[in-house]
Write an enzyme that holds these catalytic residues in place. Structure first.
Site: not given
Length: 341
Positions: A54, A109
């Protein structure tokens, strides 16, 4: 009493003036938050491990990219946008040694905090901003001038500014355009896992496969079974999404409505709800989290075997062929895709 819904007027991006925001990971949520915040005027850097694929992608978007530890050192607010099972080891190796009083840890989360795979020091803020949609939708809605509704939660607030930071982040990613509701790490984690397992992912996919198998085993063609049990499901879910269950029923035939209210409760009956309650208890007691962490530590053997079995189901072969006949459906082959870090 209905929950308060926070909108743009309740959040102030000036909270980030002079601050550096680090996004650790550049996967689904990571890239969306980073790009949206950058376009909202915030200073955003990316933290990745040295060999992450990435890195090139993030640099192409114009971000400064650092090793994870360095990004944590440089940042005031650190978004841990890494898969749940990998967060604990990254936290111990790269995040914890570089946390200083006054910094803010942010999650989308609550898994790692609620189940204590990460135990943060008491002198840092710990907050959550959880858009209720996948990263590509968070990004697309933002670029269209809209926003995905989001949840915020405050776990630790030693700086007395945690809620302002959470609301500012939510505004920066577009959440306050859609509306923001405050929850707790416990509530978000337990309800999110329950929804995924029993309705949205586990329940829906198992129901579709069972319906498909029932028709094929009764001698009907796989193509008809696919159309009736999978293809048309989107049409019904879209109606529910737009107008609720009652609104969906308004839009279907009387015959379909009668079958819905008469037969549906016989299929999803008290025995299903009993097993749902058992699944919820496994989540609440931490059994699911413990088993999932052990699965990760054991090399994902059972997990990978179950995924492979699902990919070999007849419904997948049938669906691939039928979707090739539907030019309006965007073709995606996402088998085996993992959240990027």
């Amino acid at each position: 009493m209905p929950a308060k819904i926070y909108t743009d007027k309740d959040a102030d991006l000036k909270v980030f003036k002079g601050k550096t925001l680090a996004v650790l990971g550049f996967g689904s949520q990571g890239h969306a938050h980073a790009l949206n915040l950058k376009e909202s005027g915030a200073k955003v850097i990316i933290g990745l491990y040295p060999k992450s694929k990435s890195r090139a992608v993030a640099k192409k978007y114009g971000f400064e990219v650092f090793d994870t530890a360095e990004a944590v050192r440089r940042a005031d607010v650190i978004f841990v946008a890494i898969p749940d099972t990998k967060q604990a080891s990254v936290y111990l190796e790269d995040i914890a040694p570089n946390l200083k009083p006054g910094k803010t840890l942010l999650f989308s989360h609550g898994f790692s905090i609620h189940f204590k795979t990460i135990i943060p020091p008491k002198n840092v803020n710990v907050i959550m901003v959880a858009p209720k949609g996948p990263g590509h939708i968070v990004r697309r809605q933002f670029t269209e001038g809209k926003g995905v509704p989001a949840l915020i939660a405050i776990y630790q607030n030693p700086g007395k500014d945690a809620k302002k930071i959470a609301l500012a982040w939510a505004k920066g990613v577009g959440g306050t355009r859609g509306g923001v509701i405050e929850t707790s790490f416990k509530e978000e984690t337990e309800t999110d896992l329950f929804g995924e397992q029993t309705v949205l992912c586990g329940g829906a996919s198992a129901l579709v496969q069972a319906g498909f198998e029932t028709l094929v085993e009764a001698g009907y063609s796989p193509e008809m079974a696919y159309f009736e049990c999978l293809h048309e499901l989107k049409l019904i879910v879209d109606l529910m999404n737009e107008s609720g269950i009652a609104g969906m029923r308004f839009s279907i035939s009387e015959t379909a409505k009668w079958g819905d209210v008469l037969v549906g409760p016989k299929i999803i009956d008290a025995s299903v709800k009993k097993r749902m309650k058992a699944a919820l208890k496994d989540i609440q007691t931490g059994k699911f989290a413990k088993d999932w962490v052990q699965e990760f530590q054991g090399g994902y053997k059972r997990y990978n075997a179950l995924l492979k079995k699902g990919e070999q189901h007849q419904i997948e072969k049938t669906g691939t062929r039928l979707r090739s006949l539907m030019p309006w459906i965007k073709k995606k082959n996402l088998s085996g895709a993992q959240a990027a870090y």
